[in-house]
Design a protein around this motif. Structure first.
Motif, PDB file in Angstrom:
ATOM      1  N   HIS A   1      13.338  -1.149  35.048  1.00  0.00           N
ATOM      2  CA  HIS A   1      12.851   0.185  35.382  1.00  0.00           C
ATOM      3  C   HIS A   1      11.536   0.146  36.148  1.00  0.00           C
ATOM      4  N   SER A   2      10.704  -0.842  35.884  1.00  0.00           N
ATOM      5  CA  SER A   2       9.400  -0.886  36.559  1.00  0.00           C
ATOM      6  C   SER A   2       9.526  -1.328  38.016  1.00  0.00           C
ATOM      7  N   GLY A   3      10.630  -1.994  38.359  1.00  0.00           N
ATOM      8  CA  GLY A   3      10.791  -2.421  39.746  1.00  0.00           C
ATOM      9  C   GLY A   3      12.248  -2.560  40.120  1.00  0.00           C
ATOM     10  N   PRO A   4      13.010  -1.454  40.147  1.00  0.00           N
ATOM     11  CA  PRO A   4      14.437  -1.556  40.453  1.00  0.00           C
ATOM     12  C   PRO A   4      14.690  -2.168  41.828  1.00  0.00           C
ATOM     13  N   ASN A   5      15.574  -3.169  41.840  1.00  0.00           N
ATOM     14  CA  ASN A   5      15.962  -3.863  43.067  1.00  0.00           C
ATOM     15  C   ASN A   5      14.803  -4.563  43.769  1.00  0.00           C
ATOM     16  N   GLN A   6      13.721  -4.814  43.044  1.00  0.00           N
ATOM     17  CA  GLN A   6      12.592  -5.525  43.648  1.00  0.00           C
ATOM     18  C   GLN A   6      12.718  -7.018  43.363  1.00  0.00           C
ATOM     19  N   GLN A   7      12.758  -7.790  44.420  1.00  0.00           N
ATOM     20  CA  GLN A   7      12.959  -9.224  44.283  1.00  0.00           C
ATOM     21  C   GLN A   7      11.795  -9.862  43.526  1.00  0.00           C
ATOM     22  N   GLY A   8      12.153 -10.702  42.567  1.00  0.00           N
ATOM     23  CA  GLY A   8      11.151 -11.365  41.756  1.00  0.00           C
ATOM     24  C   GLY A   8      10.680 -10.549  40.583  1.00  0.00           C
ATOM     25  N   LYS A   9      11.090  -9.275  40.471  1.00  0.00           N
ATOM     26  CA  LYS A   9      10.654  -8.420  39.370  1.00  0.00           C
ATOM     27  C   LYS A   9      11.821  -7.839  38.574  1.00  0.00           C
ATOM     28  N   ASP A  10      12.873  -7.452  39.268  1.00  0.00           N
ATOM     29  CA  ASP A  10      14.010  -6.843  38.588  1.00  0.00           C
ATOM     30  C   ASP A  10      14.941  -7.945  38.091  1.00  0.00           C
ATOM     31  N   PRO A  11      15.073  -8.132  36.756  1.00  0.00           N
ATOM     32  CA  PRO A  11      15.949  -9.200  36.251  1.00  0.00           C
ATOM     33  C   PRO A  11      17.419  -8.953  36.556  1.00  0.00           C
ATOM     34  N   ASP A  12      17.789  -7.713  36.864  1.00  0.00           N
ATOM     35  CA  ASP A  12      19.193  -7.410  37.141  1.00  0.00           C
ATOM     36  C   ASP A  12      19.674  -7.961  38.476  1.00  0.00           C
ATOM     37  N   ILE A  13      18.754  -8.387  39.342  1.00  0.00           N
ATOM     38  CA  ILE A  13      19.166  -9.004  40.611  1.00  0.00           C
ATOM     39  C   ILE A  13      18.693 -10.449  40.685  1.00  0.00           C
ATOM     40  N   GLY A  14      18.298 -10.986  39.535  1.00  0.00           N
ATOM     41  CA  GLY A  14      17.866 -12.370  39.497  1.00  0.00           C
ATOM     42  C   GLY A  14      19.041 -13.332  39.591  1.00  0.00           C
TER      43      GLY A  14
END
Length: 350
Positions: free
Chosen positions: A120-133
Motif C-alpha cells: 500500500h505504501s508504494g503500489p507497483n513501485q520497483q524495489g518497494k512493492d513486494p507484490d512485484i518482487g
C-alpha cells in the motif's frame, strides 16, 4: 480558474478526504461485519457437518469447493480487520484479523500485514512493492531480463501459466504464513498466531485423512487448496498488474500514487461479494480504513474528483482485466520494448 488549479497537488487528497468524510463514508459499519463473520462461521461449520455426514463419497468435492469459497471470505475479513475497517479500536481490529484469518483460513495476520502494508505504501513501485518482487513470475522487465535457460523460457510464456499457477497459491499462502511465524521471532503474539494457523491446518488435514480413503482425501485437498488459490489470487491480480511501474526513487503525491497504479473492476453485488470489495481498488487504496460496503458509495465521489483534476481513473470488466494481466505478463516475459502505456509519462509530458 480550471478545476485542476483549485488546489495545490499536495492538498488535493486533503480536499477529497473532506468530501468523503462529509458523506459519512469513513464511519465504521460494524453491523455488516458481524453479519458477514457470523454467516461465514455458520457456513464453515455446516461444511464440516456435511463432510462428516457424507462420508466416503465423491460428493465431498462439492464440500471442498464451498469450503474454498468460505475460506476466501475469511481471508477478506482478515484483510479488512488488518486495515482497521471493522472496529474503532486498533487492538480489536488486530485480533479480529488474527483470529478470523488464522483460525478459519490458516493464514498469518503478521505475515499479511507486513507484506500488504509495504504494498500500500508504494503500489507497483520497483524495489518497494513486494507484490512485484522476484518470484515464480516476473512482474517487471528487470526481473525478466535477469533470467536464463529454462527460467527464461518459462518467463516468456508466463502469461499463459498465470491461471494454472494460481491453483498453487493457496498452498503457497499457508507455507508463507507458517514460515514467517517460525522465522520472525519478534512478531507480536507469535506463538498464539502460530498455534491458530498450524492448529487450523493440522485439524483440516487430520479430519480429511481420517474420514476419507487416500484417493478421495487427495482429491478433496487438491480442490480445496486449488480453488482457494484461484479465488484469492483471482481477486488480487486484476487490481495492479499491467498498470504503470514506478521507478524506485520516483516522488509522486499520494493521490496519484494510489489512483494511477490501481485498476477498478466493473460488476454488481456478486462481483463485490466474490472479490471482497477489492474490485473498488482505487477507493480502497485512497482510503484503506474505509469499510468495504462504503467503497461503492465512495466511487462516484472519487471518480468525479479525479476527472476534475485530470487524474486518469481506470476501470474495466473482470474478463478484460484478466486479459490485461495475461498480455502484460507475456509482454514482460518477451522483454517487449514498451509493454504498457504509462499514464504517469503522459501526465508529466503534458
Amino acid at each position: 480558474m480550471a478545476p485542476s488549479a483549485r488546489f495545490a497537488v499536495g492538498s488535493e487528497y486533503a480536499e477529497l478526504s473532506r468530501q468523503v468524510r462529509a458523506a459519512g463514508l469513513l464511519a465504521r459499519d460494524r453491523g455488516f461485519y458481524w453479519r458477514r463473520a457470523s454467516g461465514c462461521i455458520a457456513v464453515f461449520a455446516a461444511c464440516w457437518a456435511a463432510f462428516v455426514l457424507l462420508g466416503n463419497s465423491w460428493f465431498q468435492l462439492a464440500v471442498a469447493a464451498v469450503l474454498a469459497a468460505v475460506v476466501t471470505q475469511f481471508g477478506f475479513l482478515g484483510h479488512d480487520g488488518a486495515h482497521r475497517q471493522v472496529f474503532d479500536s486498533p487492538r480489536w481490529n488486530e485480533w479480529s484479523a488474527r483470529i478470523l484469518a488464522g483460525a478459519f483460513a490458516g493464514l498469518s495476520y503478521s505475515w499479511w500485514a507486513s507484506k500488504h502494508n509495504r504494498h500500500h505504501s508504494g503500489p507497483n513501485q520497483q524495489g518497494k512493492d513486494p507484490d512485484i518482487g522476484p518470484g515464480v513470475l516476473a512482474f517487471t522487465p528487470a526481473v525478466a531480463a535477469g533470467r536464463s535457460g529454462l527460467a527464461a523460457w518459462l518467463t516468456r510464456h508466463q502469461g499463459w501459466a498465470f491461471f494454472p499457477l494460481l491453483t498453487l497459491e493457496g498452498l503457497h499462502l499457508h507455507i508463507a504464513s507458517v514460515q514467517t511465524l517460525v522465522q520472525q521471532k519478534g512478531a507480536p503474539h507469535r506463538w498464539t498466531e502460530l498455534g491458530l494457523v498450524t492448529g487450523r491446518l493440522a485439524a483440516n488435514l487430520a479430519v480429511v485423512l481420517v474420514l476419507l480413503p487416500p484417493g478421495k482425501a487427495a482429491a478433496f485437498l487438491a480442490v480445496q487448496l486449488g480453488l482457494t488459490g484461484v479465488f484469492l489470487g483471482g481477486s488480487f491480480a486484476p487490481n495492479h498488474k499491467g498498470m504503470p511501474l514506478v521507478p524506485r526513487d520516483a516522488r509522486i503525491d499520494f493521490l496519484r500514487r494510489q489512483v494511477l497504479m490501481s485498476r477498478n473492476v466493473d460488476g454488481g453485488r456478486l462481483t463485490d461479494f466474490a472479490m471482497g470489495g477489492l474490485n473498488y481498488q482505487i477507493e480502497h487504496h485512497l482510503f484503506p480504513s474505509m469499510p468495504r460496503r462504503h467503497l461503492r458509495l465512495a466511487q462516484p465521489i472519487v471518480r468525479r474528483f479525479c476527472a476534475e483534476h485530470g487524474v486518469a481513473y481506470t476501470q474495466t470488466s473482470l474478463l478484460s482485466s484478466y486479459g490485461i494481466v495475461v498480455r502484460y505478463l507475456n509482454a514482460v516475459g518477451l522483454r517487449a520494448r514498451d509493454p504498457f502505456t504509462c499514464p504517469l509519462v503522459a501526465l508529466y509530458r503534458a
